[in-house]
Write an enzyme that holds these catalytic residues in place. Structure first.
Site, PDB file in Angstrom:
ATOM      1  N   TRP A 184       0.863  -1.186   0.000  1.00  0.00           N
ATOM      2  CA  TRP A 184       0.000   0.000   0.000  1.00  0.00           C
ATOM      3  C   TRP A 184       0.895   1.230   0.000  1.00  0.00           C
ATOM      4  CZ3 TRP A 184      -0.210   3.800   3.959  1.00  0.00           C
ATOM      5  CH2 TRP A 184      -1.048   4.890   3.613  1.00  0.00           C
ATOM      6  N   GLU A 243      -3.205  -2.988  -2.130  1.00  0.00           N
ATOM      7  CA  GLU A 243      -4.309  -2.318  -1.425  1.00  0.00           C
ATOM      8  C   GLU A 243      -4.592  -0.948  -2.034  1.00  0.00           C
ATOM      9  OE1 GLU A 243      -3.421  -1.658   2.719  1.00  0.00           O
ATOM     10  OE2 GLU A 243      -5.443  -0.943   3.182  1.00  0.00           O
ATOM     11  N   HIS A 283     -11.479   2.346   2.834  1.00  0.00           N
ATOM     12  CA  HIS A 283     -10.885   3.011   1.676  1.00  0.00           C
ATOM     13  C   HIS A 283     -11.846   3.272   0.525  1.00  0.00           C
ATOM     14  CE1 HIS A 283      -6.487   1.849   2.833  1.00  0.00           C
ATOM     15  NE2 HIS A 283      -7.149   2.421   3.799  1.00  0.00           N
ATOM     16  N   ASP A 297      -9.798   4.192  11.048  1.00  0.00           N
ATOM     17  CA  ASP A 297      -9.249   2.968  11.642  1.00  0.00           C
ATOM     18  C   ASP A 297      -9.645   2.779  13.099  1.00  0.00           C
ATOM     19  OD1 ASP A 297      -7.495   1.587   9.504  1.00  0.00           O
ATOM     20  OD2 ASP A 297      -6.922   3.693   9.348  1.00  0.00           O
TER      21      ASP A 297
HETATM   22  C1  RNT Z   1      -3.650   2.902   5.154  1.00  0.00           C
HETATM   23  C2  RNT Z   1      -3.822   1.457   4.857  1.00  0.00           C
HETATM   24  C3  RNT Z   1      -2.706   0.569   5.317  1.00  0.00           C
HETATM   25  C4  RNT Z   1      -2.193   0.948   6.692  1.00  0.00           C
HETATM   26  C5  RNT Z   1      -1.180  -0.029   7.238  1.00  0.00           C
HETATM   27  C6  RNT Z   1      -0.473   0.514   8.450  1.00  0.00           C
HETATM   28  O1  RNT Z   1      -4.747   3.648   4.871  1.00  0.00           O
HETATM   29  O2  RNT Z   1      -5.033   1.007   5.375  1.00  0.00           O
HETATM   30  O3  RNT Z   1      -3.120  -0.746   5.272  1.00  0.00           O
HETATM   31  O4  RNT Z   1      -3.215   1.082   7.606  1.00  0.00           O
HETATM   32  O5  RNT Z   1      -0.305  -0.404   6.264  1.00  0.00           O
HETATM   33 ZN    ZN Z   2      -5.407  -1.104   5.302  1.00  0.00          ZN
END
Ligand code: RNT
Ligand code: ZN
Length: 415
Positions: free
Chosen positions: A181, A222, A258, A292
């Site tokens: 990511w 991601e 996301h 989160d």
């Molecule tokens: C960030 C992504 C990613 C992070 C981690 C720490 O928006 O979700 O996955 O949260 O890599």
């Molecule tokens: Zn993530």
């Protein structure tokens, strides 16, 4: 007198559901648990503040400051949760010996030897993530950078991480999922949306051509819709990541924080599963943005779990957790997110999907509605308690008392 669980078993059996099978399936299901809930995504390799448009808010005392502290805290999580787990590490959690340092593009397996030792002692598989944030070279774009030196730095980092992921797989005997990511994006309206994406694809192609063992390392990509300070454009959008993953035969990863607020990952799982042999998820809880928050047993988590189980493709889906809350006890947060995810999966495992699906095919929507609502009030709590009891966990909320005792004895001492 019948136990609460025996009573529940009968209630579910009357609905065509086998509780024993559900408990067994949940006990054998692996969750990839992120290391970063324990220290607010700080890591150990730089003193740089968390960057990349993500944020851990709150200042509850007791954050892990060292590898030993983080390991001790994760031991509490392992002791107070059931089911199988993998530990999901970020490259920024490299552990250097005294005086030693390696920049991200020079990381080696030896910098993770302590984690491997930790994982082996506990019979845990390991997953991995290159870290493209909280670093001086990540002040602007990373893998999509127009600056060739910076772009190459992060390509080298990606390759270094693939080597480490391979090392994890070899040492633990379990394949390693390596998730990519990048935070790359722009605060304001870009003049050129194509070039950064073209460079991102080129960088990924270059890194993935390094010759890693695809039977041991599963690369996931991601996507994201926006980040703080990156509101107008993200390079790794959903369309970019899905198409890249499809054409390069890697796995797409969907994080349910996301997407736009009314877009649901639960609705996307089936579409991706039709076109990808495997799929990865970050289970999190966005509150108005990609905040989160700790996962709860809420509607969307339950709907995601339902889709995972109803798909009949559970083995093709990597279920990873991704939340970081610094405003409450971090160990409790870790545990509660795991418990909520497992509760949602248990509920899904206790659902007669074939019966409901048949009603849908028959277009009997009235009965389908009635059955969906009726199932919600079956005594799942008794089955959950039985799952916890068999995992050797303290009854009821006993895990909480143990975390509080740990806080009083260990976490309070950290200043
Ligand atoms: C960030 C992504 C990613 C992070 C981690 C720490 O928006 O979700 O996955 O949260 O890599
Ligand atoms: Zn993530």
């Amino acid at each position: 007198m019948k136990s609460y669980y025996e009573y529940a078993k009968e209630a579910y059996a009357a609905n065509g559901v086998d509780c024993e099978k559900a408990i067994e399936t949940l006990s054998n299901l692996t969750l990839s648990v992120h290391c970063w809930q324990g220290d607010d995504v700080c890591g150990f390799d730089t003193k740089d503040a968390l960057s990349g448009g993500i944020q851990a808010t709150g200042n509850y005392p007791g954050k892990a400051r060292t590898p030993d502290e983080l390991m001790a805290d994760f031991d509490k999580v392992l002791a107070l949760t059931g089911g199988k787990k993998k530990l999901n590490l970020h490259a920024s959690y490299a552990i250097f010996k005294d005086g030693e340092f390696a920049d991200r593009d020079a990381l080696e397996p030896k910098h993770f030897a302590k984690w491997v030792e930790y994982a082996k002692e506990r019979d845990l598989g390991l997953d991995f993530n290159p870290t493209y944030f909280s670093h001086p070279q990540a002040a602007g774009l990373t893998l999509s950078s127009p600056n060739e030196e910076i772009r190459q730095f992060w390509v080298r980092h990606t390759v270094a991480c693939l080597r480490i992921a391979e090392y994890f797989a070899n040492e633990t005997g379990t394949p390693c999922v390596m998730n990519i990511w990048i935070p790359d994006g722009y605060k304001d309206i870009p003049a050129d949306r194509t070039s950064p994406r073209a460079r991102f694809a080129k960088s990924l192609d270059e890194a993935l051509a390094c010759g890693y063992d695809k039977s041991k390392v599963f690369v996931t990509l991601e996507s994201k819709v926006f980040g703080i300070g990156l509101e107008s454009y993200t390079v790794g959008s959903a369309e970019f990541c899905q198409n890249y993953a499809a054409t390069r035969h890697i796995m797409p990863l969907m994080d349910n924080g996301h997407y736009h607020p009314t877009e649901m990952v639960s609705d996307k799982i089936s579409s991706l599963l039709l076109f990808h042999p495997k799929l990865a998820l970050h289970i999190t809880r966005p509150v108005r943005w990609d905040s989160d928050h700790v996962v709860r047993f809420d509607d969307e988590t339950r709907e995601i779990a339902k889709e995972i189980v109803a798909s009949g493709r559970m083995d093709d889906i990597v279920i990873a957790l991704d939340y970081f809350d610094a405003s409450i006890n971090r160990v409790a947060a870790w545990i509660m997110g795991i418990r909520s995810t497992q509760k949602a999966l248990l509920e899904a495992l206790l659902t007669p999907h074939a019966e409901l699906s048949a009603l849908q095919q028959k277009e009997d929507y009235t009965r389908l509605f009635m059955r969906q609502e009726a199932l919600k009030t079956l005594p799942m709590g008794a089955v959950w308690e039985e799952f916890c009891r068999r995992a050797g966990l303290p009854a009821g909320e006993g895990w909480y008392d143990e975390v509080m005792a740990y806080e009083a004895k260990v976490l309070k001492e950290r200043s």
